[in-house]
Design a protein around this motif. Sequence first.
Motif, PDB file in Angstrom:
ATOM      1  N   GLU A 150       0.837  -1.207   0.000  1.00  0.00           N
ATOM      2  CA  GLU A 150       0.000   0.000   0.000  1.00  0.00           C
ATOM      3  C   GLU A 150       0.872   1.258   0.000  1.00  0.00           C
ATOM      4  O   GLU A 150       1.891   1.320   0.687  1.00  0.00           O
ATOM      5  CB  GLU A 150      -0.868   0.041   1.251  1.00  0.00           C
ATOM      6  N   SER A 151       0.440   2.244  -0.747  1.00  0.00           N
ATOM      7  CA  SER A 151       1.158   3.518  -0.788  1.00  0.00           C
ATOM      8  C   SER A 151       0.959   4.304   0.503  1.00  0.00           C
ATOM      9  O   SER A 151      -0.076   4.189   1.165  1.00  0.00           O
ATOM     10  CB  SER A 151       0.672   4.356  -1.965  1.00  0.00           C
ATOM     11  N   ARG A 152       1.961   5.111   0.823  1.00  0.00           N
ATOM     12  CA  ARG A 152       1.860   6.028   1.962  1.00  0.00           C
ATOM     13  C   ARG A 152       1.407   7.397   1.473  1.00  0.00           C
ATOM     14  O   ARG A 152       1.705   7.790   0.343  1.00  0.00           O
ATOM     15  CB  ARG A 152       3.194   6.171   2.688  1.00  0.00           C
ATOM     16  N   ALA A 153       0.728   8.108   2.357  1.00  0.00           N
ATOM     17  CA  ALA A 153       0.259   9.445   2.012  1.00  0.00           C
ATOM     18  C   ALA A 153       0.445  10.375   3.196  1.00  0.00           C
ATOM     19  O   ALA A 153       0.378   9.952   4.360  1.00  0.00           O
ATOM     20  CB  ALA A 153      -1.209   9.413   1.606  1.00  0.00           C
ATOM     21  N   ALA A 154       0.690  11.619   2.907  1.00  0.00           N
ATOM     22  CA  ALA A 154       0.666  12.665   3.928  1.00  0.00           C
ATOM     23  C   ALA A 154      -0.782  13.137   4.048  1.00  0.00           C
ATOM     24  O   ALA A 154      -1.445  13.393   3.040  1.00  0.00           O
ATOM     25  CB  ALA A 154       1.561  13.827   3.537  1.00  0.00           C
ATOM     26  N   ILE A 155      -1.274  13.199   5.282  1.00  0.00           N
ATOM     27  CA  ILE A 155      -2.646  13.647   5.530  1.00  0.00           C
ATOM     28  C   ILE A 155      -2.561  15.058   6.090  1.00  0.00           C
ATOM     29  O   ILE A 155      -2.029  15.278   7.177  1.00  0.00           O
ATOM     30  CB  ILE A 155      -3.362  12.688   6.492  1.00  0.00           C
TER      31      ILE A 155
ATOM     32  N   PRO B 208     -13.922  16.668   4.229  1.00  0.00           N
ATOM     33  CA  PRO B 208     -13.583  17.808   3.370  1.00  0.00           C
ATOM     34  C   PRO B 208     -12.473  18.700   3.906  1.00  0.00           C
ATOM     35  O   PRO B 208     -11.872  19.445   3.128  1.00  0.00           O
ATOM     36  CB  PRO B 208     -14.910  18.576   3.267  1.00  0.00           C
ATOM     37  N   ASP B 209     -12.205  18.650   5.202  1.00  0.00           N
ATOM     38  CA  ASP B 209     -11.175  19.531   5.747  1.00  0.00           C
ATOM     39  C   ASP B 209      -9.790  18.881   5.790  1.00  0.00           C
ATOM     40  O   ASP B 209      -8.840  19.471   6.297  1.00  0.00           O
ATOM     41  CB  ASP B 209     -11.562  20.032   7.141  1.00  0.00           C
ATOM     42  N   LEU B 210      -9.672  17.661   5.246  1.00  0.00           N
ATOM     43  CA  LEU B 210      -8.384  16.985   5.180  1.00  0.00           C
ATOM     44  C   LEU B 210      -8.106  16.532   3.747  1.00  0.00           C
ATOM     45  O   LEU B 210      -9.036  16.192   3.009  1.00  0.00           O
ATOM     46  CB  LEU B 210      -8.355  15.765   6.112  1.00  0.00           C
ATOM     47  N   VAL B 211      -6.834  16.506   3.385  1.00  0.00           N
ATOM     48  CA  VAL B 211      -6.446  16.098   2.032  1.00  0.00           C
ATOM     49  C   VAL B 211      -5.309  15.086   2.123  1.00  0.00           C
ATOM     50  O   VAL B 211      -4.265  15.393   2.719  1.00  0.00           O
ATOM     51  CB  VAL B 211      -5.993  17.307   1.191  1.00  0.00           C
ATOM     52  N   PRO B 212      -5.467  13.883   1.535  1.00  0.00           N
ATOM     53  CA  PRO B 212      -4.351  12.944   1.466  1.00  0.00           C
ATOM     54  C   PRO B 212      -3.547  13.167   0.188  1.00  0.00           C
ATOM     55  O   PRO B 212      -4.113  13.277  -0.897  1.00  0.00           O
ATOM     56  CB  PRO B 212      -5.049  11.580   1.442  1.00  0.00           C
ATOM     57  N   VAL B 213      -2.231  13.256   0.319  1.00  0.00           N
ATOM     58  CA  VAL B 213      -1.362  13.453  -0.842  1.00  0.00           C
ATOM     59  C   VAL B 213      -0.314  12.334  -0.846  1.00  0.00           C
ATOM     60  O   VAL B 213       0.419  12.174   0.142  1.00  0.00           O
ATOM     61  CB  VAL B 213      -0.666  14.827  -0.798  1.00  0.00           C
ATOM     62  N   PRO B 214      -0.225  11.537  -1.927  1.00  0.00           N
ATOM     63  CA  PRO B 214       0.756  10.439  -1.971  1.00  0.00           C
ATOM     64  C   PRO B 214       2.181  10.944  -1.786  1.00  0.00           C
ATOM     65  O   PRO B 214       2.545  12.006  -2.300  1.00  0.00           O
ATOM     66  CB  PRO B 214       0.556   9.847  -3.368  1.00  0.00           C
ATOM     67  N   VAL B 215       2.974  10.173  -1.038  1.00  0.00           N
ATOM     68  CA  VAL B 215       4.395  10.464  -0.858  1.00  0.00           C
ATOM     69  C   VAL B 215       5.152   9.431  -1.694  1.00  0.00           C
ATOM     70  O   VAL B 215       5.248   8.261  -1.321  1.00  0.00           O
ATOM     71  CB  VAL B 215       4.809  10.384   0.623  1.00  0.00           C
ATOM     72  N   THR B 216       5.667   9.864  -2.815  1.00  0.00           N
ATOM     73  CA  THR B 216       6.131   8.927  -3.842  1.00  0.00           C
ATOM     74  C   THR B 216       7.385   8.143  -3.478  1.00  0.00           C
ATOM     75  O   THR B 216       7.582   7.031  -3.977  1.00  0.00           O
ATOM     76  CB  THR B 216       6.377   9.679  -5.167  1.00  0.00           C
ATOM     77  N   ASP B 217       8.241   8.701  -2.623  1.00  0.00           N
ATOM     78  CA  ASP B 217       9.477   7.990  -2.296  1.00  0.00           C
ATOM     79  C   ASP B 217       9.418   7.309  -0.931  1.00  0.00           C
ATOM     80  O   ASP B 217      10.449   6.822  -0.429  1.00  0.00           O
ATOM     81  CB  ASP B 217      10.679   8.935  -2.360  1.00  0.00           C
ATOM     82  N   ALA B 218       8.252   7.258  -0.304  1.00  0.00           N
ATOM     83  CA  ALA B 218       8.111   6.601   0.991  1.00  0.00           C
ATOM     84  C   ALA B 218       7.938   5.099   0.794  1.00  0.00           C
ATOM     85  O   ALA B 218       7.275   4.652  -0.147  1.00  0.00           O
ATOM     86  CB  ALA B 218       6.912   7.169   1.749  1.00  0.00           C
ATOM     87  N   GLU B 219       8.534   4.321   1.672  1.00  0.00           N
ATOM     88  CA  GLU B 219       8.416   2.867   1.585  1.00  0.00           C
ATOM     89  C   GLU B 219       6.953   2.458   1.774  1.00  0.00           C
ATOM     90  O   GLU B 219       6.293   2.920   2.707  1.00  0.00           O
ATOM     91  CB  GLU B 219       9.277   2.210   2.657  1.00  0.00           C
ATOM     92  N   PRO B 220       6.421   1.611   0.904  1.00  0.00           N
ATOM     93  CA  PRO B 220       5.016   1.226   1.038  1.00  0.00           C
ATOM     94  C   PRO B 220       4.791   0.319   2.239  1.00  0.00           C
ATOM     95  O   PRO B 220       5.727  -0.302   2.757  1.00  0.00           O
ATOM     96  CB  PRO B 220       4.727   0.482  -0.270  1.00  0.00           C
ATOM     97  N   TYR B 221       3.535   0.249   2.678  1.00  0.00           N
ATOM     98  CA  TYR B 221       3.153  -0.674   3.735  1.00  0.00           C
ATOM     99  C   TYR B 221       2.922  -2.057   3.131  1.00  0.00           C
ATOM    100  O   TYR B 221       2.354  -2.187   2.047  1.00  0.00           O
ATOM    101  CB  TYR B 221       1.849  -0.236   4.400  1.00  0.00           C
ATOM    102  N   GLU B 222       3.338  -3.092   3.839  1.00  0.00           N
ATOM    103  CA  GLU B 222       3.038  -4.455   3.417  1.00  0.00           C
ATOM    104  C   GLU B 222       1.764  -4.918   4.118  1.00  0.00           C
ATOM    105  O   GLU B 222       1.617  -4.745   5.329  1.00  0.00           O
ATOM    106  CB  GLU B 222       4.180  -5.400   3.778  1.00  0.00           C
ATOM    107  N   THR B 223       0.832  -5.469   3.367  1.00  0.00           N
ATOM    108  CA  THR B 223      -0.366  -6.057   3.950  1.00  0.00           C
ATOM    109  C   THR B 223      -0.223  -7.570   3.948  1.00  0.00           C
ATOM    110  O   THR B 223       0.418  -8.141   3.060  1.00  0.00           O
ATOM    111  CB  THR B 223      -1.632  -5.653   3.179  1.00  0.00           C
ATOM    112  N   CYS B 224      -0.791  -8.202   4.956  1.00  0.00           N
ATOM    113  CA  CYS B 224      -0.642  -9.644   5.043  1.00  0.00           C
ATOM    114  C   CYS B 224      -1.777 -10.255   5.854  1.00  0.00           C
ATOM    115  O   CYS B 224      -2.467  -9.574   6.614  1.00  0.00           O
ATOM    116  CB  CYS B 224       0.697 -10.017   5.666  1.00  0.00           C
ATOM    117  N   LEU B 225      -1.959 -11.546   5.650  1.00  0.00           N
ATOM    118  CA  LEU B 225      -2.847 -12.336   6.486  1.00  0.00           C
ATOM    119  C   LEU B 225      -2.030 -12.875   7.656  1.00  0.00           C
ATOM    120  O   LEU B 225      -0.841 -13.182   7.497  1.00  0.00           O
ATOM    121  CB  LEU B 225      -3.442 -13.499   5.695  1.00  0.00           C
ATOM    122  N   ALA B 226      -2.645 -12.973   8.822  1.00  0.00           N
ATOM    123  CA  ALA B 226      -1.926 -13.450   9.997  1.00  0.00           C
ATOM    124  C   ALA B 226      -2.841 -14.313  10.847  1.00  0.00           C
ATOM    125  O   ALA B 226      -4.052 -14.060  10.946  1.00  0.00           O
ATOM    126  CB  ALA B 226      -1.400 -12.273  10.823  1.00  0.00           C
ATOM    127  N   ALA B 227      -2.252 -15.345  11.449  1.00  0.00           N
ATOM    128  CA  ALA B 227      -2.986 -16.246  12.335  1.00  0.00           C
ATOM    129  C   ALA B 227      -1.989 -16.873  13.293  1.00  0.00           C
ATOM    130  O   ALA B 227      -0.789 -16.927  12.992  1.00  0.00           O
ATOM    131  CB  ALA B 227      -3.707 -17.322  11.534  1.00  0.00           C
TER     132      ALA B 227
END
Length: 268
Positions: free
Chosen positions: A161-166, A227-246
Amino acid sequence: MDLDLRKLRYFVAVAEHRHFGRAAEQLYIAQPVLSRQIRAFERELGCALLTRTTRSVELTAAGERLHEEARRVLATVDGAVRRVHEADRGVARLAVAFAPGLHVSEAVRAFTAVHPGVEIDLVPLRWYDQHTPLRDGRAHVGFLRRPFDDTGLRTIPVGLESRAAILPAAHPLAARPSLTSVDLEGEKLLNAQQRRAASLEEKFELIAAGYGIGLGPLSVARAYHRPDLVPVPVTDAEPYETCLAAPEDSRDERLLDFLEIATKVLRG
């Protein structure tokens, strides 16, 4: 000393809301009654759990520790009671947890098509505490986003997943289509070490109020659009890894089937 589970639940409600009025509403009791119960609990323990002012309620160091321990204790008790009732009714159940902004519904639909007799419980997770429900029995499997403590857990990576500045909508950088880490130098980042919010709603409210900017998953910012917040992608930030866990020692066939099906769906 034997702990009173009722008072422990009262304390957790106040700790979660950081507000006696909202906690009392959740518990369906009068605020003065709740306040008296908490003070009695502090006397029994022999230490202050809360710092009260006219405008806020904050946890003391002892209160922070008790909050962490109490959530595990209460979750274990509630899980045990639930499992006893399910065993009595002969219920087959699978509890599926999911981190904020992640969607597990497609995987659940694919699983229930194969196992229509299994009841599915969906367990929403706090952004700062994803792994605990997998350890205390509230959830059998989770769709999580790193980082989290994976000790004793079997994890299966499924995506990035991409990171964003909020940012507040009026922030000078909010009009930009994308940002880099250099653009954020000098900005005050709101993080858990400085001020841990009890919910994403509270965190976003703090950002909108000017306490700092946030850095998080783009999917979360979009899921909690305002409406009072804006997410802007941070292009050089390391993405988040998503995973299943048990839990790694689980051998439940339904759980293993869910992991197999969900892996295919979520990687799809």
